[in-house]
Motif scaffolding. Structure first.
Motif, PDB file in Angstrom:
ATOM      1  N   THR A  11     -13.036 -18.772   1.069  1.00 44.58           N
ATOM      2  CA  THR A  11     -12.320 -19.002   2.321  1.00 44.58           C
ATOM      3  C   THR A  11     -12.552 -17.839   3.283  1.00 44.58           C
ATOM      4  O   THR A  11     -12.993 -16.772   2.879  1.00 44.58           O
ATOM      5  N   GLY A  12     -12.210 -18.067   4.536  1.00 46.56           N
ATOM      6  CA  GLY A  12     -12.402 -17.043   5.552  1.00 46.56           C
ATOM      7  C   GLY A  12     -11.437 -15.881   5.438  1.00 46.56           C
ATOM      8  O   GLY A  12     -11.769 -14.753   5.751  1.00 46.56           O
ATOM      9  N   ARG A  13     -10.230 -16.137   4.956  1.00 49.15           N
ATOM     10  CA  ARG A  13      -9.226 -15.077   4.886  1.00 49.15           C
ATOM     11  C   ARG A  13      -8.197 -15.421   3.822  1.00 49.15           C
ATOM     12  O   ARG A  13      -7.813 -16.566   3.668  1.00 49.15           O
ATOM     13  N   VAL A  14      -7.736 -14.399   3.101  1.00 48.82           N
ATOM     14  CA  VAL A  14      -6.740 -14.571   2.049  1.00 48.82           C
ATOM     15  C   VAL A  14      -5.519 -13.735   2.400  1.00 48.82           C
ATOM     16  O   VAL A  14      -5.658 -12.566   2.764  1.00 48.82           O
ATOM     17  N   TYR A  15      -4.335 -14.340   2.306  1.00 51.40           N
ATOM     18  CA  TYR A  15      -3.082 -13.626   2.524  1.00 51.40           C
ATOM     19  C   TYR A  15      -2.306 -13.599   1.223  1.00 51.40           C
ATOM     20  O   TYR A  15      -2.107 -14.639   0.595  1.00 51.40           O
ATOM     21  N   VAL A  16      -1.881 -12.424   0.835  1.00 49.64           N
ATOM     22  CA  VAL A  16      -1.039 -12.261  -0.341  1.00 49.64           C
ATOM     23  C   VAL A  16       0.341 -11.886   0.182  1.00 49.64           C
ATOM     24  O   VAL A  16       0.497 -10.896   0.899  1.00 49.64           O
ATOM     25  N   VAL A  17       1.333 -12.711  -0.166  1.00 48.74           N
ATOM     26  CA  VAL A  17       2.703 -12.495   0.295  1.00 48.74           C
ATOM     27  C   VAL A  17       3.486 -11.826  -0.831  1.00 48.74           C
ATOM     28  O   VAL A  17       3.535 -12.335  -1.952  1.00 48.74           O
ATOM     29  N   GLY A  18       4.086 -10.696  -0.505  1.00 48.03           N
ATOM     30  CA  GLY A  18       4.818  -9.915  -1.492  1.00 48.03           C
ATOM     31  C   GLY A  18       6.204 -10.457  -1.773  1.00 48.03           C
ATOM     32  O   GLY A  18       6.667 -11.405  -1.139  1.00 48.03           O
ATOM     33  N   PRO A  19       6.892  -9.824  -2.720  1.00 47.19           N
ATOM     34  CA  PRO A  19       8.204 -10.299  -3.146  1.00 47.19           C
ATOM     35  C   PRO A  19       9.316  -9.899  -2.183  1.00 47.19           C
ATOM     36  O   PRO A  19       9.214  -8.885  -1.495  1.00 47.19           O
ATOM     37  N   PRO A  20      10.405 -10.680  -2.172  1.00 51.95           N
ATOM     38  CA  PRO A  20      11.596 -10.265  -1.436  1.00 51.95           C
ATOM     39  C   PRO A  20      12.424  -9.313  -2.302  1.00 51.95           C
ATOM     40  O   PRO A  20      12.122  -9.110  -3.480  1.00 51.95           O
ATOM     41  N   VAL A  21      13.457  -8.751  -1.739  1.00 47.15           N
ATOM     42  CA  VAL A  21      14.392  -7.938  -2.498  1.00 47.15           C
ATOM     43  C   VAL A  21      15.051  -8.823  -3.561  1.00 47.15           C
ATOM     44  O   VAL A  21      15.139 -10.042  -3.389  1.00 47.15           O
ATOM     45  N   GLY A  67     -10.176  -5.255   0.070  1.00 48.86           N
ATOM     46  CA  GLY A  67     -10.909  -5.144   1.322  1.00 48.86           C
ATOM     47  C   GLY A  67     -11.275  -6.460   1.969  1.00 48.86           C
ATOM     48  O   GLY A  67     -10.851  -7.527   1.548  1.00 48.86           O
ATOM     49  N   GLY A  68     -12.072  -6.351   2.991  1.00 51.10           N
ATOM     50  CA  GLY A  68     -12.614  -7.512   3.683  1.00 51.10           C
ATOM     51  C   GLY A  68     -11.570  -8.454   4.237  1.00 51.10           C
ATOM     52  O   GLY A  68     -10.725  -8.068   5.021  1.00 51.10           O
ATOM     53  N   ASN A  69     -11.652  -9.685   3.816  1.00 44.21           N
ATOM     54  CA  ASN A  69     -10.835 -10.741   4.402  1.00 44.21           C
ATOM     55  C   ASN A  69      -9.506 -10.963   3.671  1.00 44.21           C
ATOM     56  O   ASN A  69      -8.941 -12.035   3.725  1.00 44.21           O
ATOM     57  N   VAL A  70      -8.979  -9.941   3.004  1.00 46.52           N
ATOM     58  CA  VAL A  70      -7.722 -10.050   2.272  1.00 46.52           C
ATOM     59  C   VAL A  70      -6.666  -9.205   2.977  1.00 46.52           C
ATOM     60  O   VAL A  70      -6.895  -8.037   3.285  1.00 46.52           O
ATOM     61  N   ARG A  71      -5.508  -9.820   3.249  1.00 41.78           N
ATOM     62  CA  ARG A  71      -4.409  -9.136   3.934  1.00 41.78           C
ATOM     63  C   ARG A  71      -3.136  -9.257   3.102  1.00 41.78           C
ATOM     64  O   ARG A  71      -2.911 -10.258   2.446  1.00 41.78           O
ATOM     65  N   TYR A  72      -2.288  -8.246   3.186  1.00 47.26           N
ATOM     66  CA  TYR A  72      -1.013  -8.238   2.475  1.00 47.26           C
ATOM     67  C   TYR A  72       0.123  -8.380   3.474  1.00 47.26           C
ATOM     68  O   TYR A  72       0.120  -7.732   4.522  1.00 47.26           O
ATOM     69  N   VAL A  73       1.105  -9.219   3.157  1.00 45.53           N
ATOM     70  CA  VAL A  73       2.288  -9.415   3.986  1.00 45.53           C
ATOM     71  C   VAL A  73       3.494  -9.017   3.141  1.00 45.53           C
ATOM     72  O   VAL A  73       3.770  -9.653   2.121  1.00 45.53           O
ATOM     73  N   SER A  74       4.200  -7.989   3.552  1.00 47.67           N
ATOM     74  CA  SER A  74       5.349  -7.493   2.795  1.00 47.67           C
ATOM     75  C   SER A  74       6.638  -8.146   3.272  1.00 47.67           C
ATOM     76  O   SER A  74       7.156  -7.821   4.342  1.00 47.67           O
TER      77      SER A  74
END
Length: 142
Positions: A11-21, A67-74
């Motif tokens: 895929t063009g971009r990967v988003y990893v969504v982190g845990p809530p409290v 790296g690259g097309n991977v982003r983290y969302v906290s």
């Protein structure tokens, strides 16, 4: 990270969504207990905050290393600041329905906070670019 590597190749971009409290008991119960003690709309004690912070930081570092097309969302950073975490929406609805899962209203709150911090604009732009690249449509610049 195996899943991230797999998705990254496809895929063009990967988003990893982190845990809530997380809390040691359901958040609505903590809020009800606070109400009966006369504490009103207090910010509930996030006893699991330090543990979840360590997980959040480790996930962010691992995603950054990909790296690259991977982003983290906290989600944690969107909900908590300086050890205090948002527990209710403006309308008074609990942000989570148990110890660590967002309610519908809580999810909207997180999205609003991410947008206000400027994180969703970047996500929206990247998603639009990914959709265009998948559809073969030329990319438009503003």
């Amino acid at each position: 990270m195996r899943t991230v590597r797999y998705l990254k190749r496809r895929t063009g971009r990967v988003y990893v969504v982190g845990p809530p409290v997380e809390y040691r008991m359901p958040l609505p119960r903590l809020l009800a207990l606070a109400q009966t003690r006369g504490e009103g709309r207090m910010v509930a004690d996030a006893r699991e905050l330090e543990r979840v912070k360590r997980i959040d930081h480790a996930m962010e570092a691992a995603v950054g290393a990909a790296g690259g097309n991977v982003r983290y969302v906290s989600v944690l950073q969107a909900m908590c600041d300086a050890g205090r975490c948002v527990t209710q929406t403006r309308s008074g609805a609990p942000a989570q329905f148990d110890y660590g899962h967002l309610t519908y209203e809580g999810a909207l709150l997180v999205v609003d906070r991410l947008r206000d911090a400027g994180r969703l604009k970047l996500l929206a732009q990247a998603n639009a670019a990914s959709r265009r690249s998948l559809s073969g449509a030329p990319e438009r610049r503003k």
